[in-house]
Design a protein around this motif. Structure first.
Motif, mmCIF file in Angstrom:
data_model
loop_
_atom_site.group_PDB
_atom_site.id
_atom_site.type_symbol
_atom_site.label_atom_id
_atom_site.label_comp_id
_atom_site.label_asym_id
_atom_site.label_seq_id
_atom_site.Cartn_x
_atom_site.Cartn_y
_atom_site.Cartn_z
ATOM 1 N N GLY A 47 36.445 31.481 22.904
ATOM 2 C CA GLY A 47 36.037 30.605 23.969
ATOM 3 C C GLY A 47 35.668 31.494 25.415
ATOM 4 N N ALA A 48 34.835 30.913 26.452
ATOM 5 C CA ALA A 48 33.886 31.540 27.136
ATOM 6 C C ALA A 48 35.207 31.962 27.722
ATOM 7 N N LEU A 49 34.812 33.671 28.870
ATOM 8 C CA LEU A 49 35.725 33.988 29.847
ATOM 9 C C LEU A 49 36.535 33.410 31.076
ATOM 10 N N ASP A 50 35.521 32.941 31.790
ATOM 11 C CA ASP A 50 34.917 31.954 32.562
ATOM 12 C C ASP A 50 35.263 30.386 32.395
ATOM 13 N N ASP A 51 35.997 30.137 31.201
ATOM 14 C CA ASP A 51 36.370 28.831 31.232
ATOM 15 C C ASP A 51 38.212 28.704 31.358
ATOM 16 N N PRO A 52 38.513 27.523 33.082
ATOM 17 C CA PRO A 52 39.214 27.929 33.125
ATOM 18 C C PRO A 52 40.605 27.773 31.667
ATOM 19 N N ASP A 53 40.194 26.320 31.476
ATOM 20 C CA ASP A 53 41.159 26.467 30.060
ATOM 21 C C ASP A 53 41.298 26.544 29.106
ATOM 22 N N ALA A 54 40.154 27.529 29.058
ATOM 23 C CA ALA A 54 40.359 28.065 27.600
ATOM 24 C C ALA A 54 41.485 29.503 27.951
ATOM 25 N N ALA A 55 40.739 29.974 29.152
ATOM 26 C CA ALA A 55 41.758 31.079 29.563
ATOM 27 C C ALA A 55 42.877 30.937 29.821
ATOM 28 N N ALA A 85 40.390 37.066 35.658
ATOM 29 C CA ALA A 85 42.101 37.094 36.422
ATOM 30 C C ALA A 85 41.431 36.706 37.837
ATOM 31 N N GLY A 86 40.146 36.085 37.957
ATOM 32 C CA GLY A 86 39.676 35.531 38.774
ATOM 33 C C GLY A 86 39.998 34.080 39.005
ATOM 34 N N ILE A 87 40.269 33.467 37.932
ATOM 35 C CA ILE A 87 41.012 32.199 37.440
ATOM 36 C C ILE A 87 42.459 31.554 38.245
ATOM 37 N N ALA A 88 42.779 30.983 38.717
ATOM 38 C CA ALA A 88 43.898 30.943 39.661
ATOM 39 C C ALA A 88 45.080 30.431 38.540
ATOM 40 N N SER A 89 44.719 29.195 37.471
ATOM 41 C CA SER A 89 45.498 29.443 36.936
ATOM 42 C C SER A 89 45.963 29.911 35.535
ATOM 43 N N VAL A 90 45.732 31.399 35.252
ATOM 44 C CA VAL A 90 46.027 32.639 34.804
ATOM 45 C C VAL A 90 46.705 33.165 35.542
ATOM 46 N N ARG A 91 46.480 33.825 36.601
ATOM 47 C CA ARG A 91 46.825 34.588 37.530
ATOM 48 C C ARG A 91 48.577 33.267 37.320
ATOM 49 N N ARG A 166 34.490 42.067 42.562
ATOM 50 C CA ARG A 166 34.753 41.001 42.339
ATOM 51 C C ARG A 166 36.375 40.664 42.336
ATOM 52 N N ASP A 167 37.095 41.770 42.162
ATOM 53 C CA ASP A 167 38.725 41.922 42.912
ATOM 54 C C ASP A 167 39.182 41.695 43.557
ATOM 55 N N ALA A 168 37.971 42.026 45.104
ATOM 56 C CA ALA A 168 39.005 41.709 46.259
ATOM 57 C C ALA A 168 37.952 40.973 46.745
ATOM 58 N N SER A 169 36.907 40.615 46.260
ATOM 59 C CA SER A 169 36.114 39.215 47.080
ATOM 60 C C SER A 169 36.874 37.962 46.726
ATOM 61 N N ARG A 170 37.576 37.886 44.823
ATOM 62 C CA ARG A 170 37.542 36.568 44.489
ATOM 63 C C ARG A 170 39.300 35.011 45.470
ATOM 64 N N ASP A 171 39.354 34.309 45.284
ATOM 65 C CA ASP A 171 40.303 33.868 46.473
ATOM 66 C C ASP A 171 40.834 33.651 45.905
ATOM 67 N N ALA A 172 41.812 34.323 44.146
ATOM 68 C CA ALA A 172 43.094 33.447 43.819
ATOM 69 C C ALA A 172 43.690 35.636 43.952
ATOM 70 N N ALA A 173 44.517 35.266 44.310
ATOM 71 C CA ALA A 173 44.958 37.097 45.392
ATOM 72 C C ALA A 173 44.132 38.191 45.004
ATOM 73 N N PRO A 174 43.419 38.164 45.849
ATOM 74 C CA PRO A 174 41.833 39.488 46.301
ATOM 75 C C PRO A 174 43.463 40.570 45.636
#
Ligand code: CDP
Length: 211
Positions: A47-55, A85-91, A166-174
């Motif tokens: 899968g692709a790392l930035d694919d929310p469904d796969a992650a 880690a930037g994907i809310a559903s993963v968190r 990237r870690d500080a600027s994401r929307d999900a749990a920065p």
């Protein structure tokens, strides 16, 4: 007792968390391993790392027994981990496991980016460990050299700056310091001094709660 330790890459939080857990007889969870394992599993499934469904599917299927695999610590996986880690559903899929780990008696030390803010906002003690990007890059560069990995200081510094951003600027749990966290800047501290300072903070807090 729950101790939350957050901070950016190569701040020394992992080493500190491990030593604090051993010192106080608590369990330790390096939560970065969860995101590293998700990145590993997404890749293994093609899968692709930035694919929310796969992650998110990889996060839901994560087997905690695989968190001990030595290859999870590989440097390249840190970058991959910060993408999933930037994907809310993963968190969301990883949240309950972390909370259950924290609450198991006699308590635990968890280190990561969002432990004091999201995973354990009621932690007894919160420490935010940081250091300048240059100092962190120097440490990580030395670690890599010790393992025989080819890397330049400039390359490592660039990686660290990109990941911090990237870690500080994401929307999900920065990644951020909780308002009630003690700020431990290790730029000019060796690990021994950082450890002693952290133990002092913990004992001080524990004393306040007991009085
Ligand atoms: O050891 P290092 O600081 O290089 O990385 P890590 O702690 O293993 O974390 C790898 C990546 O996972 C980080 O860059 C974050 O994007 C993510 N992470 C997170 O979002 N939340 C956590 N609680 C722990 C890690």
């Amino acid at each position: 007792m729950i101790i939350a330790i957050d901070g950016p890459a190569a701040s020394g939080k992992g080493t500190l968390a491990k030593r604090i857990a051993a010192h106080f007889g608590l369990a330790h969870l390096d939560t970065g391993l969860l995101y590293r394992a998700v990145a590993r599993d997404v890749r293994a499934r093609g899968g692709a790392l930035d694919d929310p469904d796969a992650a998110a599917a990889a996060a839901r299927a994560l087997d905690p027994a695989t968190l001990d695999a030595p290859d999870l610590r590989a440097a390249g996986l840190g970058e991959a981990a910060s993408i999933v880690a930037g994907i809310a559903s993963v968190r969301a899929a990883l949240l309950q496991f972390q909370r259950d780990f924290a609450r198991r008696p006699p308590g635990a030390v968890l280190d990561g980016r969002d432990i004091g803010t999201v995973v354990c906002p009621d932690a007894d003690i919160k420490i935010y460990v940081t250091a300048s990007a240059e100092v962190r890059a120097r440490r990580r560069h030395l670690e890599k050299a010790g393992r025989g990995e080819a890397a330049t200081y400039e390359g490592v510094l660039e990686d660290i700056r990109r990941r911090d951003k990237r870690d500080a600027s994401r929307d999900a749990a920065p990644m951020q310091q909780a308002p009630d966290a003690f700020l431990l800047d290790t730029s000019n501290l060796d690990i021994e001094t950082a450890f002693n300072t952290a133990v002092g903070v913990i004992l001080g807090k524990a004393g306040q709660r007991g009085s």
